[in-house]
Each structure stands twice: as structure tokens, then as C-alpha cells.
Design a protein around this motif. Structure first.
Motif, short mmCIF file in Angstrom:
data_model
loop_
_atom_site.label_atom_id
_atom_site.label_comp_id
_atom_site.label_asym_id
_atom_site.label_seq_id
_atom_site.Cartn_x
_atom_site.Cartn_y
_atom_site.Cartn_z
N ARG A 1 -0.23 -20.51 -21.34
CA ARG A 1 -0.28 -19.72 -20.13
C ARG A 1 -0.03 -20.60 -18.89
NH1 ARG A 1 1.16 -16.53 -17.49
NH2 ARG A 1 0.07 -16.69 -15.56
N GLU A 4 3.59 -21.30 -18.15
CA GLU A 4 4.26 -20.20 -17.46
C GLU A 4 3.99 -20.26 -15.95
OE1 GLU A 4 4.15 -15.33 -17.45
OE2 GLU A 4 3.65 -16.39 -19.30
N ASP A 5 2.76 -20.59 -15.58
CA ASP A 5 2.42 -20.74 -14.16
C ASP A 5 3.23 -21.86 -13.52
OD1 ASP A 5 0.56 -18.70 -14.40
OD2 ASP A 5 -1.13 -20.08 -14.68
N ASN A 8 6.79 -20.64 -13.05
CA ASN A 8 6.87 -19.75 -11.90
C ASN A 8 6.78 -20.53 -10.59
OD1 ASN A 8 7.29 -17.29 -13.19
ND2 ASN A 8 5.11 -16.97 -13.51
N THR A 69 0.73 -20.18 -8.06
CA THR A 69 1.03 -19.20 -9.09
C THR A 69 -0.10 -19.22 -10.11
OG1 THR A 69 2.35 -20.80 -10.33
CG2 THR A 69 3.52 -19.41 -8.77
N ASP A 74 3.80 -13.00 -11.79
CA ASP A 74 4.86 -13.11 -12.79
C ASP A 74 6.20 -13.37 -12.11
OD1 ASP A 74 5.82 -10.64 -11.83
OD2 ASP A 74 4.95 -9.49 -13.47
#
Length: 89
Positions: A1, A4-5, A8, A69, A74
């Protein structure tokens, strides 16, 4: 996770780097640091202006703004944030 941050954050930094007057530090985490002095506006005034466009950030000082983020941000949010900042400035 967290990866992904970070991705972004990198996308946000890339988008903000295209906004004339902003100087963006390449993020190493999910935090994006932006110098707004090139817009001839203070950090707090910048934060107020982008908040009116639905974009949240925090002013560190008179010229430095912090974006973050996280789980609730998202890819679509990143694009919307850049578009909102472009509208404001």
C-alpha cells in the motif's frame, strides 16, 4: 500500500512541476514539498487558494507547502489536484 502512495506522490510531483512558478522537490516518500515563491504568493495564501478548488495541503512557512498522498488519495485524486492547482494559478 505504501508503494502506491509513493507512486502517487511521484505523479503529483511531476504534475506540479509543470505548473509555472512552482519548484518541486523530488519526493522520496509520500510527501511532496513545493516552493511557491515563484508565484509571488505566500504559502498560506496558496493553501487557501487551492482549498477553494478542493485541494488540501499545508503551509510550512511563507513559501513552502506540503502535500501528502495516503490511503484516501488515488490516481484520479492526483490528477484532480493538479487540475485544481492549475485553475487556481
Amino acid at each position: 500500500r505504501l508503494a502506491e502512495d509513493h507512486e502517487n506522490a511521484a505523479r503529483l510531483a511531476d504534475g506540479l512541476a509543470e505548473v509555472p512558478g512552482l519548484s518541486v522537490t523530488t519526493p522520496e516518500t509520500n510527501i511532496v514539498i513545493v516552493d511557491v515563491a515563484g508565484l509571488d504568493v505566500s504559502g498560506p495564501a496558496f493553501v487557501d487558494a487551492i482549498e477553494a478548488e478542493g485541494v488540501l495541503a499545508g503551509a510550512f512557512d511563507e513559501s513552502t507547502v506540503r502535500f501528502c498522498t495516503h490511503l484516501d488519495v488515488d490516481g484520479d485524486d492526483v490528477e484532480a489536484a493538479v487540475e485544481g492547482i492549475e485553475r487556481a494559478f
